[in-house]
Design a protein around this motif. Structure first.
Motif, PDB file in Angstrom:
ATOM      1  N   ASP A  76       0.839  -1.199   0.000  1.00  0.00           N
ATOM      2  CA  ASP A  76       0.000   0.000   0.000  1.00  0.00           C
ATOM      3  C   ASP A  76       0.871   1.245   0.000  1.00  0.00           C
ATOM      4  O   ASP A  76       0.689   2.170  -0.813  1.00  0.00           O
ATOM      5  CB  ASP A  76      -0.916  -0.031   1.234  1.00  0.00           C
ATOM      6  CG  ASP A  76      -1.821   1.175   1.371  1.00  0.00           C
ATOM      7  OD1 ASP A  76      -1.313   2.317   1.400  1.00  0.00           O
ATOM      8  OD2 ASP A  76      -3.054   0.996   1.481  1.00  0.00           O
ATOM      9  N   MET A  77       1.844   1.301   0.910  1.00  0.00           N
ATOM     10  CA  MET A  77       2.728   2.456   0.997  1.00  0.00           C
ATOM     11  C   MET A  77       3.528   2.648  -0.290  1.00  0.00           C
ATOM     12  O   MET A  77       3.661   3.768  -0.804  1.00  0.00           O
ATOM     13  CB  MET A  77       3.691   2.292   2.175  1.00  0.00           C
ATOM     14  CG  MET A  77       4.579   3.505   2.419  1.00  0.00           C
ATOM     15  SD  MET A  77       5.934   3.139   3.567  1.00  0.00           S
ATOM     16  CE  MET A  77       7.021   2.208   2.484  1.00  0.00           C
ATOM     17  N   ASP A  78       4.069   1.567  -0.829  1.00  0.00           N
ATOM     18  CA  ASP A  78       4.859   1.658  -2.057  1.00  0.00           C
ATOM     19  C   ASP A  78       4.020   2.212  -3.212  1.00  0.00           C
ATOM     20  O   ASP A  78       4.527   2.990  -4.048  1.00  0.00           O
ATOM     21  CB  ASP A  78       5.414   0.293  -2.438  1.00  0.00           C
ATOM     22  CG  ASP A  78       6.535  -0.158  -1.516  1.00  0.00           C
ATOM     23  OD1 ASP A  78       7.093   0.684  -0.794  1.00  0.00           O
ATOM     24  OD2 ASP A  78       6.847  -1.374  -1.518  1.00  0.00           O
ATOM     25  N   ALA A  79       2.753   1.836  -3.275  1.00  0.00           N
ATOM     26  CA  ALA A  79       1.885   2.327  -4.349  1.00  0.00           C
ATOM     27  C   ALA A  79       1.610   3.821  -4.195  1.00  0.00           C
ATOM     28  O   ALA A  79       1.510   4.547  -5.193  1.00  0.00           O
ATOM     29  CB  ALA A  79       0.569   1.546  -4.350  1.00  0.00           C
ATOM     30  N   ARG A  80       1.486   4.290  -2.965  1.00  0.00           N
ATOM     31  CA  ARG A  80       1.312   5.731  -2.743  1.00  0.00           C
ATOM     32  C   ARG A  80       2.552   6.494  -3.200  1.00  0.00           C
ATOM     33  O   ARG A  80       2.451   7.561  -3.814  1.00  0.00           O
ATOM     34  CB  ARG A  80       1.028   6.000  -1.264  1.00  0.00           C
ATOM     35  CG  ARG A  80      -0.314   5.456  -0.793  1.00  0.00           C
ATOM     36  CD  ARG A  80      -0.463   5.538   0.727  1.00  0.00           C
ATOM     37  NE  ARG A  80      -1.640   4.811   1.175  1.00  0.00           N
ATOM     38  CZ  ARG A  80      -2.861   5.331   1.292  1.00  0.00           C
ATOM     39  NH1 ARG A  80      -3.046   6.617   1.009  1.00  0.00           N
ATOM     40  NH2 ARG A  80      -3.884   4.611   1.686  1.00  0.00           N
ATOM     41  N   LEU A  81       3.703   5.960  -2.879  1.00  0.00           N
ATOM     42  CA  LEU A  81       4.935   6.602  -3.317  1.00  0.00           C
ATOM     43  C   LEU A  81       5.044   6.604  -4.835  1.00  0.00           C
ATOM     44  O   LEU A  81       5.500   7.581  -5.439  1.00  0.00           O
ATOM     45  CB  LEU A  81       6.144   5.880  -2.703  1.00  0.00           C
ATOM     46  CG  LEU A  81       6.292   5.992  -1.182  1.00  0.00           C
ATOM     47  CD1 LEU A  81       7.439   5.114  -0.704  1.00  0.00           C
ATOM     48  CD2 LEU A  81       6.513   7.432  -0.764  1.00  0.00           C
ATOM     49  N   GLU A  82       4.613   5.523  -5.449  1.00  0.00           N
ATOM     50  CA  GLU A  82       4.702   5.427  -6.910  1.00  0.00           C
ATOM     51  C   GLU A  82       3.830   6.482  -7.586  1.00  0.00           C
ATOM     52  O   GLU A  82       4.257   7.112  -8.554  1.00  0.00           O
ATOM     53  CB  GLU A  82       4.287   4.032  -7.371  1.00  0.00           C
ATOM     54  CG  GLU A  82       4.407   3.826  -8.885  1.00  0.00           C
ATOM     55  CD  GLU A  82       3.939   2.468  -9.335  1.00  0.00           C
ATOM     56  OE1 GLU A  82       4.146   2.131 -10.528  1.00  0.00           O
ATOM     57  OE2 GLU A  82       3.347   1.726  -8.524  1.00  0.00           O
ATOM     58  N   ARG A  83       2.610   6.695  -7.083  1.00  0.00           N
ATOM     59  CA  ARG A  83       1.759   7.673  -7.759  1.00  0.00           C
ATOM     60  C   ARG A  83       2.217   9.101  -7.489  1.00  0.00           C
ATOM     61  O   ARG A  83       2.113   9.963  -8.375  1.00  0.00           O
ATOM     62  CB  ARG A  83       0.297   7.471  -7.391  1.00  0.00           C
ATOM     63  CG  ARG A  83      -0.112   7.731  -5.974  1.00  0.00           C
ATOM     64  CD  ARG A  83      -1.523   7.214  -5.733  1.00  0.00           C
ATOM     65  NE  ARG A  83      -2.009   7.429  -4.386  1.00  0.00           N
ATOM     66  CZ  ARG A  83      -3.063   6.808  -3.863  1.00  0.00           C
ATOM     67  NH1 ARG A  83      -3.731   5.912  -4.575  1.00  0.00           N
ATOM     68  NH2 ARG A  83      -3.460   7.067  -2.635  1.00  0.00           N
ATOM     69  N   MET A  84       2.779   9.371  -6.299  1.00  0.00           N
ATOM     70  CA  MET A  84       3.346  10.700  -6.072  1.00  0.00           C
ATOM     71  C   MET A  84       4.571  10.923  -6.952  1.00  0.00           C
ATOM     72  O   MET A  84       4.763  12.004  -7.519  1.00  0.00           O
ATOM     73  CB  MET A  84       3.702  10.882  -4.602  1.00  0.00           C
ATOM     74  CG  MET A  84       2.501  11.055  -3.689  1.00  0.00           C
ATOM     75  SD  MET A  84       2.912  11.622  -2.009  1.00  0.00           S
ATOM     76  CE  MET A  84       3.718  10.163  -1.346  1.00  0.00           C
ATOM     77  N   ASP A  85       5.395   9.893  -7.062  1.00  0.00           N
ATOM     78  CA  ASP A  85       6.600   9.988  -7.873  1.00  0.00           C
ATOM     79  C   ASP A  85       6.251  10.177  -9.344  1.00  0.00           C
ATOM     80  O   ASP A  85       6.927  10.921 -10.070  1.00  0.00           O
ATOM     81  CB  ASP A  85       7.436   8.723  -7.681  1.00  0.00           C
ATOM     82  CG  ASP A  85       8.859   8.882  -8.179  1.00  0.00           C
ATOM     83  OD1 ASP A  85       9.536   9.821  -7.726  1.00  0.00           O
ATOM     84  OD2 ASP A  85       9.299   8.065  -9.018  1.00  0.00           O
ATOM     85  N   TYR A  86       5.173   9.532  -9.791  1.00  0.00           N
ATOM     86  CA  TYR A  86       4.728   9.706 -11.178  1.00  0.00           C
ATOM     87  C   TYR A  86       4.372  11.162 -11.454  1.00  0.00           C
ATOM     88  O   TYR A  86       4.805  11.749 -12.463  1.00  0.00           O
ATOM     89  CB  TYR A  86       3.514   8.813 -11.458  1.00  0.00           C
ATOM     90  CG  TYR A  86       2.742   9.218 -12.693  1.00  0.00           C
ATOM     91  CD1 TYR A  86       3.237   8.929 -13.959  1.00  0.00           C
ATOM     92  CD2 TYR A  86       1.544   9.931 -12.589  1.00  0.00           C
ATOM     93  CE1 TYR A  86       2.549   9.324 -15.105  1.00  0.00           C
ATOM     94  CE2 TYR A  86       0.857  10.326 -13.722  1.00  0.00           C
ATOM     95  CZ  TYR A  86       1.357  10.020 -14.968  1.00  0.00           C
ATOM     96  OH  TYR A  86       0.680  10.425 -16.100  1.00  0.00           O
TER      97      TYR A  86
END
Length: 776
Positions: free
Chosen positions: A540-550
């Motif tokens: 869950d946390m990694d996916a949040r980071l991925e969308r912010m990073d995108y």
């Protein structure tokens, strides 16, 4: 050498407390250098003893012993193995294995499940605690305020603690636990006698990782020592990215240096002043109003009852302020609806306007839909309304122009809704060209089944998400969304919809430069037990980071988020909520009782201006004043670690002016801790607070512009009541703040009550917060 440096540190700190640093210029640079080296070095010359039956760890340093944990109730243990620097054993009934290994300067403690669903360890008892709750808090174990606040409280670790450590100030030294697995943890407090803490970990069935653990360090009873140790750990384990490094990827980040954070409320594009009311009254019998009422009834939360009532009343009486407000609100609501145009209802539309929808209204982008609807209303009401290019100028474009003329050269401007900018792209363009960072609030946290124009972040065009991509808890129940409306969206399934939304918003060239993403850095993360998309908290946390990073990298946006917990530190440039979080969410006097003096206000404004939730000044209860804002309890733990990496400020519900009678203290806090003030502005609020804001920013902005890219290198308490404090940034920038009602002596200087002095080399800048508040 180590003991020599410790002696220097102690001598320098003692001397500064009683005489002030300005009398020590000859040793100032050397002392600062020695301090910086010392605080990063833990005590490595300690030994330990452990009783496997009670999991009691006793630390011994130079013959001075401290319990690192409160002994558990004695229990059976098996498979005991001892080596020179390593020890392990098993608790067969609890189905847990423990491994302890002495490294060069810390104990490595690992707790493994061999069948356990949860385990609670350690329980700790200390003289006081230094905890990364929000920015950081000092919690004396016998303090009555904290005992009352923490009574029977249990906190989710990932959400309640901004960094992954807990520090105990013992009699002889400090013990620092660094948490190596931040997921599925809780901390509970026992306040029956002195405050104690218990750390517990769940081993979810869906998570193959069955271990949690700590690094246990021995160091000084000093927040700088604690924070710098943790900073070194972050650099070692996950890398540390400074703002300067982030600005190499996106130079727009530099616009944050010296920038206050301002939410601008102009969500009602068409305002009272844009309407010629005598002419409009003559048009209130036009059939388009019947259609507007139908649309309001179908597509708005409030419905059309109030509008229909007003349309009947104005046939018999003169227009009053209430009538005008309802009419203006209705017009602004229908601007957002693609259903507004119907040939039989909008016969005044000319050929040129109709040409823009030759392929159908539903083919228009959101920004072009708003432009079409504005012109459609203009064609219907003719001279009764201004040209659409003038709509809302005095609350938007003219406001930022006036801010700039008043000397505010930099600002982060947040719009509460991306639609506010799409309806008024000229305002966004003007703000960007004046040098301001401007961007929308966005959220992917909650999802609702039906579209709601007033809550558009909770609706996604992919209709399958609500049933197929929401989070299920361990009991098989869907987790409710914000305010328990809708559901929580699984972040691992959100990215295609995130990309679709961001592309849709930006497709016509709106000049957004920043993006604020609600909740993604709060640590509010979930295990999802849904069949077909089982997800752990880590995923869950990694996916949040991925969308912010995108959004940061692909769309070149300056990213901020609510919270700012340090797992997001390499991605975000700024965060809202660490300095003042949401104050006591569960207090009914603040949230439900509208007659209470502490009621913080509603989320919505009937007038279209700033909702009371953000603009209404309210007192806070004495207990909350101590816990949340009293400088005697606050420590700059996050700043000591991340000042040069993430810019942090208040939660938007608790902006700089929200707490009644605390404006002066919050300005001093913002200077001392290098925190941007956070304001909510519309035309009226700007005029009301303009002088105070500009006088303050004349001192704060140049200071922050220099301090933002420097490491916070020192923090000292300079008075017995802890209300006179100093902080240093780099080697040549210092602030001394006096929160008390009495003048304080600092070296050869007098720091007036409720004032601060900024030292930069031989230059001094004084800011009197009490005077600024009086003169506003």
């Amino acid at each position: 050498m180590r003991k020599t440096l410790l002696s220097i540190l102690a001598a320098v700190m003692a001397l500064s407390i009683f005489t002030g640093c300005s009398g020590q210029e000859a040793v100032k640079a050397e002392a600062a250098s020695q301090i910086a080296k010392t605080v990063k070095a833990p005590h490595s010359d300690f030994t330990y003893e452990v009783d496997p039956a009670t999991f009691d760890i006793v630390i011994d340093r130079d013959g001075l012993k401290e319990h690192a944990s409160v002994p558990m109730k004695r229990r059976n243990f098996t498979e005991l193995k001892k080596e020179a620097n390593r020890m392990e054993w098993t608790y067969p009934e609890e189905q847990v294995k423990v491994i302890i290994e002495k490294k060069e300067d810390y104990l490595n403690i690992r707790i493994q499940s061999i069948g356990a669903e949860q385990f609670a360890w350690p329980t700790v008892q200390a003289d006081s605690y230094m905890l990364p709750m929000w920015e950081g808090k000092r919690i004396p174990s016998s303090d009555p305020n904290w005992k009352q606040f923490l009574q029977d409280e249990t906190f989710t670790w990932s959400e309640s603690f901004s960094m992954n450590f807990m520090a105990m100030n013992m009699k002889h030294y400090a013990l620092l636990y660094i948490v190596e697995n931040p997921f599925n943890n809780e901390v509970s407090f026992d306040t029956e006698s002195n405050i104690g803490m218990t750390f517990s970990h769940e081993f979810p069935s869906i998570n193959p990782k069955k271990e949690y653990g700590f690094r246990l360090y021995v160091t000084n009873n000093d927040p700088v020592a604690i924070a710098k140790l943790y900073r070194g750990y972050v650099q070692e384990k996950q890398g540390f990215k400074t703002l300067a490094e982030k600005a190499q990827d996106n130079p727009e980040i530099k616009k944050l240096y010296g920038a206050p954070h301002i939410y601008m409320w102009n969500n009602q594009l068409l305002t009272d002043s844009n309407i010629r009311w005598q002419a409009m009254k003559k048009k209130l019998n036009d059939p388009i109003w019947t259609w507007i009422a139908v649309l309001a009834d179908r597509y708005t939360e409030d419905g059309a009852q109030e509008l229909n009532s007003v349309l009947q009343e104005v046939k018999k009486e003169s227009l009053n302020a209430y009538h005008k407000r309802v009419i203006v609100k209705a017009l602004n609501q229908v601007i957002k609806l693609e259903q507004l145009y119907r040939p039989d209802r909008c016969q005044s539309a000319d050929a040129a306007l109709l040409k823009t929808i030759a392929d159908g209204v539903d083919k228009l982008s959101e920004q072009k839909l708003y432009a079409f609807n504005k012109n459609l209303l203009k064609s219907a009401f003719q001279d009764a309304v201004d040209d659409p290019s003038e709509w809302g100028r005095d609350h938007s474009t003219e406001l930022v122009e006036d801010m700039h003329q008043a000397g505010i050269a930099k600002a982060w401007i947040g719009l509460p809704n991306w639609a506010d900018g799409l309806m008024n792209p000229a305002f966004v363009e003007k703000a960007a060209k004046l040098g301001y960072l401007i961007g929308p609030y966005d959220s992917y946290h909650s999802i609702q089944k039906q579209e709601n124009k007033d809550w558009n972040t909770a609706y996604f065009s992919d209709n399958s998400l609500y049933e197929q991509a929401t989070i299920t808890n361990e009991k098989g129940k869907k987790i409710g969304g914000f305010l328990n409306r809708g559901r929580k969206l699984n972040p691992t399934l959100s990215l295609p919809s995130v990309k679709q939304r961001v592309d849709s918003i930006l497709q016509d060239g709106i000049m957004y430069i920043s993006w604020f993403i609600d909740c993604d850095a709060t640590g509010e993360i979930y295990d999802d037990y849904s069949p077909g998309h089982v997800t752990t908290q880590e995923q869950d946390m990694d996916a949040r980071l991925e969308r912010m990073d995108y959004i940061a990298k692909e769309k070149h946006m300056v990213i901020g988020s609510e919270g700012g917990n340090d797992f997001a530190s390499r991605v975000i440039a700024f965060a809202h909520g660490l300095e003042t979080p949401v104050i006591k969410w569960s207090d009914k006097d603040m949230r439900e009782d509208k007659n209470s003096p502490y009621y913080v206000g509603a989320y919505w404004s009937a007038q279209g201006g700033i909702p009371e939730r953000y603009a209404k000044q309210v007192p806070i209860k004495e207990l909350y004043q101590h816990v949340y804002v009293d400088p005697a309890y606050t420590l700059p733990l996050f700043k000591l670690v991340y000042n040069d990496s993430v810019i942090t400020t208040h939660h938007w519900e608790w902006g700089s002016l929200k707490i009644k009678d605390e404006a002066a203290e919050r300005m001093l806090y913002e200077l001392l801790y290098n925190v941007p003030p956070l304001y909510h502005l519309d035309k009226e609020e700007w005029e009301s607070h303009k002088k105070m804001i500009t006088d303050y920013l004349a001192v704060w902005s140049p200071f922050h512009a220099k301090a933002a890219t420097k490491e916070m290198t020192a923090f000292q308490v300079l008075s017995p009541d802890r209300l006179v404090q100093s902080a240093e940034y780099g080697s040549d920038l210092k602030v001394v703040a006096n929160f008390s009602d009495k003048d304080a002596v600092y070296g050869n200087d007098t720091v007036k009550a409720k004032s601060a002095v900024v030292y930069e080399g031989d230059k001094q800048t004084v800011f009197n917060a009490a005077s600024a508040v009086r003169q506003r």
